[in-house]
Design a protein around this motif. Structure first.
Motif, PDB file in Angstrom:
ATOM      1  N   GLU A  85      34.528 108.702  74.720  1.00  0.00           N
ATOM      2  CA  GLU A  85      34.197 107.222  74.214  1.00  0.00           C
ATOM      3  C   GLU A  85      35.307 106.327  74.073  1.00  0.00           C
ATOM      4  O   GLU A  85      35.211 105.124  74.403  1.00  0.00           O
ATOM      5  N   THR A  86      36.484 106.679  73.770  1.00  0.00           N
ATOM      6  CA  THR A  86      37.821 105.969  73.645  1.00  0.00           C
ATOM      7  C   THR A  86      39.006 106.397  74.434  1.00  0.00           C
ATOM      8  O   THR A  86      38.980 107.604  74.461  1.00  0.00           O
ATOM      9  N   TYR A  87      39.751 105.446  74.569  1.00  0.00           N
ATOM     10  CA  TYR A  87      41.201 105.827  75.040  1.00  0.00           C
ATOM     11  C   TYR A  87      41.796 106.401  73.847  1.00  0.00           C
ATOM     12  O   TYR A  87      42.272 105.610  72.713  1.00  0.00           O
ATOM     13  N   THR A  88      42.434 107.641  73.859  1.00  0.00           N
ATOM     14  CA  THR A  88      43.089 108.131  72.629  1.00  0.00           C
ATOM     15  C   THR A  88      44.474 108.245  72.831  1.00  0.00           C
ATOM     16  O   THR A  88      44.933 108.527  74.098  1.00  0.00           O
ATOM     17  N   THR A  89      45.534 108.541  71.756  1.00  0.00           N
ATOM     18  CA  THR A  89      46.861 108.818  72.005  1.00  0.00           C
ATOM     19  C   THR A  89      47.271 109.304  70.688  1.00  0.00           C
ATOM     20  O   THR A  89      46.816 109.049  69.566  1.00  0.00           O
ATOM     21  N   TYR A  90      48.432 110.145  70.723  1.00  0.00           N
ATOM     22  CA  TYR A  90      49.106 110.605  69.546  1.00  0.00           C
ATOM     23  C   TYR A  90      50.319 110.034  69.273  1.00  0.00           C
ATOM     24  O   TYR A  90      51.106 109.374  69.908  1.00  0.00           O
ATOM     25  N   VAL A  91      50.692 110.243  67.973  1.00  0.00           N
ATOM     26  CA  VAL A  91      51.764 109.788  67.174  1.00  0.00           C
ATOM     27  C   VAL A  91      52.585 110.959  67.005  1.00  0.00           C
ATOM     28  O   VAL A  91      52.246 111.960  66.618  1.00  0.00           O
ATOM     29  N   HIS A  92      53.859 110.759  67.646  1.00  0.00           N
ATOM     30  CA  HIS A  92      54.814 111.963  67.696  1.00  0.00           C
ATOM     31  C   HIS A  92      55.169 112.209  66.319  1.00  0.00           C
ATOM     32  O   HIS A  92      55.119 111.595  65.418  1.00  0.00           O
ATOM     33  N   CYS A  93      55.543 113.628  65.940  1.00  0.00           N
ATOM     34  CA  CYS A  93      55.707 114.230  64.949  1.00  0.00           C
ATOM     35  C   CYS A  93      57.073 113.749  64.183  1.00  0.00           C
ATOM     36  O   CYS A  93      57.195 113.615  62.832  1.00  0.00           O
TER      37      CYS A  93
ATOM     38  N   MET B 162      46.054  95.584  75.653  1.00  0.00           N
ATOM     39  CA  MET B 162      45.802  96.876  75.910  1.00  0.00           C
ATOM     40  C   MET B 162      46.754  97.450  74.708  1.00  0.00           C
ATOM     41  O   MET B 162      46.224  98.401  74.319  1.00  0.00           O
ATOM     42  N   LEU B 163      47.610  96.735  74.025  1.00  0.00           N
ATOM     43  CA  LEU B 163      48.147  97.463  72.946  1.00  0.00           C
ATOM     44  C   LEU B 163      47.322  97.447  71.671  1.00  0.00           C
ATOM     45  O   LEU B 163      47.238  98.240  71.037  1.00  0.00           O
TER      46      LEU B 163
ATOM     47  N   THR C 204      40.015  97.835  84.755  1.00  0.00           N
ATOM     48  CA  THR C 204      39.530  99.342  84.869  1.00  0.00           C
ATOM     49  C   THR C 204      39.535  99.742  83.673  1.00  0.00           C
ATOM     50  O   THR C 204      38.491 100.473  83.476  1.00  0.00           O
ATOM     51  N   VAL C 205      40.552  99.489  82.838  1.00  0.00           N
ATOM     52  CA  VAL C 205      40.489  99.859  81.380  1.00  0.00           C
ATOM     53  C   VAL C 205      39.111  99.453  80.718  1.00  0.00           C
ATOM     54  O   VAL C 205      38.600 100.013  79.920  1.00  0.00           O
TER      55      VAL C 205
END
Length: 480
Positions: A356-364, A418-419, A212-213
Motif C-alpha cells: 500500500e505505501t512506500y516505506t523506509t526505516y530510520v537508522h538506529c 517525493m520527500l 512511476t512513483v
C-alpha cells in the motif's frame, strides 16, 4: 510528522517570495535569518494554550557530539548566517523567553550519555531535564528505570503532528520512554531514500520516474529492470571496480534498506505488548526478496556495493555520474550540492504493487528524546517540552525541510514531493533498538553471505527472540 500538502505549497510560495527579496536586498552569497512561515493555526493555537514558568532556572538538555546533526539540532549559542542553525538558535531563545528558563545544552560522547544520566540520578542532583541519546541507548535506559514515561507528562500531546507517530507506537506495557519529534531532525537525516542521475536516466530512455512513483508502480521488479540496463567497464581494464559505471551504487547495508522498504518488520507492538511480526507469508516474501537481491547485487556487474567505512567513495562515484541509482540516507543528499549533473530523489521501491505505501526505516543511530528521571515537577516540564516541540515544528522543521532540502539540495519540485512521501511513511522496529532480541542482523547476514538462508536463519532465532521480548515486557511492567 506529516506535512500537510496545502501547507507545503503555501510554505514554498512564502520561500519563493523570500528568495526574491534576498536577491534584491543582499550581496551574493549572503544568507538571511528569515525562516519560512509556520503552518499556521495549529501551532499558534497550541502555543496559546501553554503557559510555563521555570522560575528562571536552568533547563538542561543533554546531547551527543559524535553523529551527524546531533549537536546542531539542540545547540546554537548565537545567531548564524546558516538558516538551519539560526532557526535552532531562535527556537531556543524563544523557548527561554516564553517559559522563563535558561536554556542550557551539554554535549557528551554518545556512549557516555547513559553513564552521565545514571550518575545524575544516583546523586539526586537532577541536573539534566531531557536528553537526546541514540535509539539503542534510549532502549537500554528505558529498562533500567532511568527515564520518565511520556504518558505521565500531561501537557505533551503525542497525537499532534510535531510528534512522530511511529515512535508513539513503540509503547510497551502501557509505557513509552522515548519519542521522536520535530525537535530531533536528525531522524530525517538518517531516513533512507533513492537518488537517481537524470543524465543516465535520459541516456537509458527511462520514462518519468516521478510518475512511476505517483502511479504506485515503483516496485522492486521495475527498479531491478532499470538497474540491469547499466553495466560498463569504463576504463577497459577487464574488471569491474570503482572506476566503472553501474545501475546501482550503494553500501554494504543495502539488505536492511530493502527489507524495510518491502514493508517487513521483525517486531511490532500491539495492545502495547511486543510480538514477533514475521508471519509465514512474510517469511515467503522475505525469502523471495533475498533471492532477487542476491541476483541483483552479485550477478551481471550492474551493482556496486562499497565496503563499510567507504560510504564517501560511493557518494563520489555517483557525483562522477557512474551510477543510475544511488541509495543512502537523506543526509548524503547535501553532499551532492556541487554535483554538476542533475539528480532527483525517489522513495525506496515497494516490494510489489500490492504493497500500500512506500516505506523506509530510520537508522538506529538517530537521536531520540528521553526525559531524565528526577524529582522535578513534571506538569511544568511537560509544558516546556511541548512548547519546544511546537516551536520546532513552527520554525526549525520548515527551515530544514523547505530551505535546506527543497531549496538548496533538491533541484526540482517533483523531488520535493517525493520527500513528502518518504518522510510520511517511516517505520520503526524494536529489533533494531534491543540487540539482545537477536533478529536485526538476520536478513542482512543472509545478503552478506550470498546464500538463500534467511528463513532457516530466522527460525533458529525465534525461541531466543520470544524469550527476550518477554523479558523486555516484564522489565517494563516491573518499573516503578
Amino acid at each position: 510528522m506529516k506535512r500537510k500538502i496545502l501547507c507545503l505549497i503555501l510554505a514554498m510560495l512564502t520561500l519563493l517570495g523570500t528568495c526574491i527579496g534576498c536577491a534584491s536586498g543582499n550581496q551574493p552569497g549572503q544568507e538571511t535569518n528569515d525562516t519560512p512561515e509556520s503552518e499556521g493555526d495549529a501551532f499558534d493555537q497550541a502555543l496559546g494554550a501553554l503557559s510555563a514558568d521555570w522560575g528562571g532556572e536552568d533547563f538542561t538538555v543533554l546531547g551527543r557530539n559524535d553523529a551527524g546533526s546531533s549537536v546542531t539540532e539542540i545547540l546554537r549559542e548565537e545567531a548564524s548566517s546558516d538558516p538551519l542553525e539560526d532557526a535552532v538558535y531562535r527556537r531556543n531563545l524563544t523557548l527561554s523567553e516564553r517559559c522563563n528558563l535558561n536554556y542550557r545544552a551539554v554535549i557528551e560522547p554518545s556512549d557516555q550519555l547513559p553513564i552521565v544520566i545514571g550518575n545524575d540520578i544516583k546523586s539526586g542532583s537532577g541536573e539534566y531535564d531531557i536528553a537526546f541519546p541514540d535509539m539503542r541507548n534510549a532502549g537500554m535506559m528505558a529498562t533500567k528505570n532511568m527515564l520518565v514515561d511520556f504518558h505521565e507528562m500531561p501537557y505533551i500531546d503525542m497525537d499532534a503532528e510535531w510528534w512522530d507517530q511511529g515512535t508513539a507506537e513503540l509503547s510497551i506495557s502501557g509505557r513509552l520512554f522515548w519519542m521522536n519529534s520535530d525537535i530531533n531532525f536528525m531522524a530525517h537525516d538518517v531516513t533512507f531514500l533513492t537518488i537517481f542521475s537524470k543524465v543516465m536516466a535520459d541516456k537509458q530512455g527511462i520514462d518519468d520516474l516521478y510518475q512511476t512513483v505517483y502511479d504506485q508502480e515503483w516496485t522492486l521488479d521495475v527498479f531491478s529492470e532499470y538497474i540491469k540496463k547499466v553495466s560498463s567497464d569504463l576504463d577497459g581494464n577487464g574488471r569491474f571496480d570503482e572506476s566503472d559505471a553501474y545501475g546501482l551504487i550503494g553500501t554494504s547495508s543495502m539488505g536492511y534498506n530493502m527489507f524495510y522498504a518491502s514493508d517487513l518488520v521483525f517486531v511490532k507492538c500491539e495492545n502495547e505488548e511486543p510480538y514477533l511480526a514475521m508471519t509465514e507469508t512474510d517469511l515467503l516474501k522475505a525469502s523471495d526478496l533475498l533471492d532477487k537481491l542476491l541476483e541483483l547485487f552479485y550477478n551481471g556487474n550492474s551493482t556496486y556495493l562499497v565496503a563499510p567505512g567507504k560510504e564517501k567513495d560511493a557518494l563520489q562515484m555517483f557525483i562522477n555520474n557512474q551510477g543510475l541509482f544511488y541509495m543512502e540516507c537523506c543526509s548524503y543528499v547535501n553532499g551532492l550540492r556541487n554535483m554538476s549533473d542533475d539528480f532527483g530523489v525517489l522513495p525506496m521501491p515497494k516490494y510489489d504493487k500490492k504493497q500500500e505505501t512506500y516505506t523506509t526505516y530510520v537508522h538506529c543511530i538517530s537521536s531520540t528524546m528521553v526525559i531524565v528521571q528526577s524529582f522535578k515537577q513534571f506538569d511544568e516540564m511537560s509544558k516546556i517540552i511541548e512548547t519546544m516541540a511546537i516551536l520546532s515544528g513552527k520554525s526549525v522543521i520548515p527551515t530544514y525541510y523547505e530551505l535546506v532540502l527543497k531549496r538548496k539540495s533538491i533541484r526540482d519540485e517533483d523531488s520535493a514531493g517525493m520527500l513528502d512521501i518518504i518522510f510520511s511513511n517511516r517505520t520503526y522496529d524494536l529489533a533494531n533498538y534491543y540487540e539482545k532480541i537477536g533478529l536485526m542482523y538476520t536478513f542482512q547476514a543472509a545478503v552478506d553471505s550470498k546464500t538463500s538462508s534467511f528463513a532457516s536463519g530466522y527460525n533458529k532465532q525465534v525461541r531466543k527472540a520470544t524469550r527476550e521480548l518477554a523479558k523486555i515486557a516484564d522489565e517494563y511492567s516491573d518499573l516503578e
